[in-house]
Design a protein around this motif. Sequence first.
Motif, PDB file in Angstrom:
ATOM      1  N   HIS A  29      -1.463  -4.599   3.360  1.00  0.00           N
ATOM      2  CA  HIS A  29      -1.610  -3.278   3.971  1.00  0.00           C
ATOM      3  C   HIS A  29      -2.991  -3.169   4.613  1.00  0.00           C
ATOM      4  N   PRO A  30      -3.088  -2.648   5.848  1.00  0.00           N
ATOM      5  CA  PRO A  30      -4.409  -2.613   6.516  1.00  0.00           C
ATOM      6  C   PRO A  30      -5.465  -1.794   5.788  1.00  0.00           C
ATOM      7  N   SER A  31      -5.054  -0.820   4.987  1.00  0.00           N
ATOM      8  CA  SER A  31      -6.038   0.004   4.283  1.00  0.00           C
ATOM      9  C   SER A  31      -6.397  -0.514   2.901  1.00  0.00           C
ATOM     10  N   THR A  32      -5.934  -1.720   2.552  1.00  0.00           N
ATOM     11  CA  THR A  32      -6.376  -2.291   1.274  1.00  0.00           C
ATOM     12  C   THR A  32      -7.613  -3.169   1.446  1.00  0.00           C
ATOM     13  N   HIS A  33      -8.159  -3.223   2.654  1.00  0.00           N
ATOM     14  CA  HIS A  33      -9.425  -3.919   2.907  1.00  0.00           C
ATOM     15  C   HIS A  33      -9.384  -5.358   2.408  1.00  0.00           C
ATOM     16  N   GLY A  34      -8.257  -6.025   2.586  1.00  0.00           N
ATOM     17  CA  GLY A  34      -8.142  -7.402   2.130  1.00  0.00           C
ATOM     18  C   GLY A  34      -6.875  -7.590   1.317  1.00  0.00           C
ATOM     19  N   VAL A  35      -6.719  -8.789   0.760  1.00  0.00           N
ATOM     20  CA  VAL A  35      -5.500  -9.088   0.009  1.00  0.00           C
ATOM     21  C   VAL A  35      -5.584  -8.501  -1.403  1.00  0.00           C
ATOM     22  N   PHE A  36      -5.291  -7.228  -1.488  1.00  0.00           N
ATOM     23  CA  PHE A  36      -5.350  -6.489  -2.746  1.00  0.00           C
ATOM     24  C   PHE A  36      -4.112  -5.605  -2.818  1.00  0.00           C
ATOM     25  N   ARG A  37      -3.496  -5.529  -3.999  1.00  0.00           N
ATOM     26  CA  ARG A  37      -2.275  -4.733  -4.144  1.00  0.00           C
ATOM     27  C   ARG A  37      -2.482  -3.600  -5.130  1.00  0.00           C
ATOM     28  N   MET A  38      -2.055  -2.430  -4.735  1.00  0.00           N
ATOM     29  CA  MET A  38      -2.073  -1.266  -5.627  1.00  0.00           C
ATOM     30  C   MET A  38      -0.631  -0.913  -5.973  1.00  0.00           C
ATOM     31  N   ARG A  39      -0.282  -1.047  -7.239  1.00  0.00           N
ATOM     32  CA  ARG A  39       1.075  -0.743  -7.708  1.00  0.00           C
ATOM     33  C   ARG A  39       1.071   0.689  -8.236  1.00  0.00           C
ATOM     34  N   MET A  40       1.492   1.623  -7.381  1.00  0.00           N
ATOM     35  CA  MET A  40       1.382   3.049  -7.694  1.00  0.00           C
ATOM     36  C   MET A  40       2.674   3.594  -8.283  1.00  0.00           C
ATOM     37  N   THR A  41       2.530   4.352  -9.346  1.00  0.00           N
ATOM     38  CA  THR A  41       3.639   5.125  -9.896  1.00  0.00           C
ATOM     39  C   THR A  41       3.472   6.555  -9.405  1.00  0.00           C
ATOM     40  N   LEU A  42       4.448   7.044  -8.650  1.00  0.00           N
ATOM     41  CA  LEU A  42       4.326   8.334  -7.973  1.00  0.00           C
ATOM     42  C   LEU A  42       5.334   9.345  -8.487  1.00  0.00           C
ATOM     43  N   ASP A  43       4.910  10.590  -8.512  1.00  0.00           N
ATOM     44  CA  ASP A  43       5.799  11.729  -8.713  1.00  0.00           C
ATOM     45  C   ASP A  43       5.724  12.534  -7.425  1.00  0.00           C
ATOM     46  N   GLY A  44       6.676  12.279  -6.529  1.00  0.00           N
ATOM     47  CA  GLY A  44       6.535  12.819  -5.185  1.00  0.00           C
ATOM     48  C   GLY A  44       5.399  12.093  -4.489  1.00  0.00           C
ATOM     49  N   GLU A  45       4.386  12.837  -4.058  1.00  0.00           N
ATOM     50  CA  GLU A  45       3.199  12.226  -3.447  1.00  0.00           C
ATOM     51  C   GLU A  45       2.042  12.113  -4.425  1.00  0.00           C
ATOM     52  N   VAL A  46       2.228  12.590  -5.636  1.00  0.00           N
ATOM     53  CA  VAL A  46       1.149  12.602  -6.629  1.00  0.00           C
ATOM     54  C   VAL A  46       1.126  11.280  -7.387  1.00  0.00           C
ATOM     55  N   ILE A  47      -0.062  10.714  -7.532  1.00  0.00           N
ATOM     56  CA  ILE A  47      -0.226   9.440  -8.235  1.00  0.00           C
ATOM     57  C   ILE A  47      -0.264   9.696  -9.745  1.00  0.00           C
ATOM     58  N   VAL A  48       0.745   9.204 -10.435  1.00  0.00           N
ATOM     59  CA  VAL A  48       0.803   9.328 -11.897  1.00  0.00           C
ATOM     60  C   VAL A  48       0.010   8.209 -12.545  1.00  0.00           C
ATOM     61  N   ASP A  49       0.116   7.009 -11.981  1.00  0.00           N
ATOM     62  CA  ASP A  49      -0.623   5.856 -12.497  1.00  0.00           C
ATOM     63  C   ASP A  49      -0.790   4.847 -11.379  1.00  0.00           C
ATOM     64  N   MET A  50      -1.775   3.980 -11.515  1.00  0.00           N
ATOM     65  CA  MET A  50      -2.022   2.954 -10.511  1.00  0.00           C
ATOM     66  C   MET A  50      -2.504   1.691 -11.198  1.00  0.00           C
ATOM     67  N   GLU A  51      -1.831   0.592 -10.914  1.00  0.00           N
ATOM     68  CA  GLU A  51      -2.229  -0.700 -11.475  1.00  0.00           C
ATOM     69  C   GLU A  51      -2.780  -1.581 -10.360  1.00  0.00           C
ATOM     70  N   PRO A  52      -4.060  -1.955 -10.431  1.00  0.00           N
ATOM     71  CA  PRO A  52      -4.607  -2.871  -9.417  1.00  0.00           C
ATOM     72  C   PRO A  52      -4.162  -4.298  -9.706  1.00  0.00           C
ATOM     73  N   VAL A  53      -3.732  -5.010  -8.686  1.00  0.00           N
ATOM     74  CA  VAL A  53      -3.248  -6.387  -8.849  1.00  0.00           C
ATOM     75  C   VAL A  53      -4.146  -7.313  -8.034  1.00  0.00           C
ATOM     76  N   PHE A  54      -4.787  -8.249  -8.714  1.00  0.00           N
ATOM     77  CA  PHE A  54      -5.716  -9.189  -8.073  1.00  0.00           C
ATOM     78  C   PHE A  54      -5.072 -10.567  -7.969  1.00  0.00           C
ATOM     79  N   GLY A  55      -5.777 -11.475  -7.321  1.00  0.00           N
ATOM     80  CA  GLY A  55      -5.425 -12.884  -7.420  1.00  0.00           C
ATOM     81  C   GLY A  55      -4.677 -13.474  -6.263  1.00  0.00           C
ATOM     82  N   TYR A  56      -4.729 -12.862  -5.081  1.00  0.00           N
ATOM     83  CA  TYR A  56      -4.001 -13.410  -3.939  1.00  0.00           C
ATOM     84  C   TYR A  56      -4.836 -14.394  -3.123  1.00  0.00           C
TER      85      TYR A  56
END
Length: 380
Positions: A29-56
């Motif tokens: 994704h262009p707004s991740t400023h590099g090879v970084f993944r954000m695994r978001m758990t959403l309730d509608g548009e609200v972020i309930v949880d976010m897991e950062p994933v490294f290692g690409y």
Amino acid sequence: MVGKSKAMEAAKEIVIKTEPFVVNFGPAHPSTHGVFRMRMTLDGEVIVDMEPVFGYLHRGIEKLAEERTYTGCIPLTDRMDYLASMSNNFAYVLAVEKLAGIPVPERAEYIRVIMAELQRIASHLIAVGAFLNDCGAFMTPFVYMLREREKILDLFDMVCGQRLTYNYMRVGGVSQDIPDEFIPALKKFLKEMPGWINEYERLLKENEILLARAKGVGILSRELAINISASGPVLRGSGVKWDIRRADPYSIYDRFDFDIPTGTVGDCYDRYRVRIEEMRQSLRILRQAMKGLPPGEARSDVPHLIRPPVGEAYARIEAPKGELGFYLVSDNSIAPYRFHVRAPALINLTALSDMMRGWKIADAIIIFGSIDICMGEVDR
């Protein structure tokens, strides 16, 4: 009216039941400023949880370095935070010098400080420009800041012939002395840069869109910033007055007069403001270093193959993104037995989940951008 009132009361009691769902942002994704993944758990548009994933990226720099000579490791450090390569070089050679007991000439110390502070400004220009782009100021501030960064890259090009990965620092000094045309060019830059920063301020400081998007958003409390070992503008934005150049001076930083800008709230806006003010303080240090630059050699006489005695050493600096440290273990061979990096971007990212919970998807990109990471030093 009575019937209408009862209907309204009944409507208030209705709770819309929604199921959380998972959305992946990145790793491309262009707004991740590099090879970084954000695994978001959403309730509608609200972020309930976010897991950062490294290692690409899987560069394996630490293990590569353990198969190279001490001097041969310097180009590897360029590829970590490739927006602050001079700073990476600086921290690494300090660790080797500490491990091997190698002295550094006075002139080389001043040159190193000049390069490190120019690099801080160049790095902050990218950090602020990209952050403002995330906020919705599409390209204009970013292009303004790239304009000034180019002038710094011209100075680096003048010194070492490179514009991104410099390989300029050496164990015992720098690879070569600065050319005659460098100081006049630096004087010109120091004269013009304050006016450019003022231009940014007029454009941005009270900009209502920036204030609406960044003020009060992604707050990192002072306590949490300390507990996760955050450093750099991320820590100082939360009101902690900690700067290794002052708290644990290295090289010749104890000779310079400068302030440590801090925030009050710890939000995205504070982190942006800290970086702007730090550029002004870097200009102060540069003026003092240029004025005090002594004559002499720019490098000690160091053998090509360095064999430090058996032991270990850790050296750290205040890099643009925070505390950058190198831990080296020697077994008296020509290559490090152990090579480990304390990368500020990696440590600062550990607060990201806490900073994002409760905010919306549009805010997540701004919060992430306010940390200022480079995946080259995160994955290593």
